[in-house]
Design a protein around this motif. Structure first.
Motif, PDB file in Angstrom:
ATOM      1  N   PRO A 158     -11.292  60.271  -1.512  1.00  0.00           N
ATOM      2  CA  PRO A 158     -12.570  60.308  -2.456  1.00  0.00           C
ATOM      3  C   PRO A 158     -12.825  61.909  -2.741  1.00  0.00           C
ATOM      4  O   PRO A 158     -13.254  62.093  -3.907  1.00  0.00           O
ATOM      5  N   SER A 197     -10.715  63.232  -5.538  1.00  0.00           N
ATOM      6  CA  SER A 197     -10.924  62.237  -6.778  1.00  0.00           C
ATOM      7  C   SER A 197     -12.324  63.296  -7.282  1.00  0.00           C
ATOM      8  O   SER A 197     -12.328  63.378  -8.448  1.00  0.00           O
ATOM      9  N   TYR A 198     -13.273  63.537  -6.513  1.00  0.00           N
ATOM     10  CA  TYR A 198     -14.381  64.061  -6.931  1.00  0.00           C
ATOM     11  C   TYR A 198     -14.270  65.584  -7.157  1.00  0.00           C
ATOM     12  O   TYR A 198     -14.715  66.124  -8.370  1.00  0.00           O
ATOM     13  N   THR A 240      -7.533  54.684  -0.776  1.00  0.00           N
ATOM     14  CA  THR A 240      -7.250  56.151  -0.605  1.00  0.00           C
ATOM     15  C   THR A 240      -5.933  56.387   0.195  1.00  0.00           C
ATOM     16  O   THR A 240      -5.844  55.833   1.323  1.00  0.00           O
ATOM     17  N   HIS A 242     -11.373  58.276 -11.746  1.00  0.00           N
ATOM     18  CA  HIS A 242      -9.701  58.323 -11.639  1.00  0.00           C
ATOM     19  C   HIS A 242      -9.736  58.067 -13.040  1.00  0.00           C
ATOM     20  O   HIS A 242      -8.633  58.609 -13.631  1.00  0.00           O
ATOM     21  N   GLN A 244     -15.971  55.905  -8.068  1.00  0.00           N
ATOM     22  CA  GLN A 244     -14.741  56.670  -7.827  1.00  0.00           C
ATOM     23  C   GLN A 244     -13.559  55.990  -8.676  1.00  0.00           C
ATOM     24  O   GLN A 244     -12.674  56.867  -9.390  1.00  0.00           O
TER      25      GLN A 244
END
Length: 116
Positions: free
Chosen positions: A9, A12-13, A3, A77, A73
């Motif tokens: 994260p 990304s979420y 990251t 992506h 994760q």
């Protein structure tokens, strides 16, 4: 997943949840259709890469954010990359979108381009 300040994260979420506009139940139902099974690159085991991705997406959508793994994760992506690329390649004629292989493929990845 590594990251950075631009790619946490949480980012990304958030991106994943914007890209994936189908619910777990909608996607699960879709993945059972012949239309879903009719598109995508063969993964070598009888189902397409996108269909397998859709199954992973259903599992991710059903998890609590705090329970997401590094593998989740990474897949989130991958989903973002695929949807971004594929959505930009829409069919020539807009009237053909509803039953297009393009739409069906995106839906296997959790994104219905006709859903508002």
């Amino acid at each position: 997943m590594t990251t950075t300040a631009q790619n946490t994260p949480d980012d990304s979420y958030t991106t994943f949840r914007k890209d994936v506009n189908m619910t777990a139940a909608e996607l699960e139902k879709w993945l059972k259709t012949e239309e879903s099974k009719s598109v995508g690159q063969d993964s070598g085991n009888g189902s397409s890469v996108g269909h397998q991705s859709g199954e992973k997406i259903v599992r991710i959508l059903r998890k609590k954010k705090a329970d997401l793994t590094a593998a989740d994760q990474e897949h989130m992506h991958k989903v973002h990359s695929y949807i971004s690329r594929h959505a930009a390649q829409g069919p020539e004629h807009k009237k053909d979108v509803e039953t297009s292989r393009w739409r069906y493929s995106l839906m296997n990845w959790g994104h219905d381009p006709l859903k508002k």
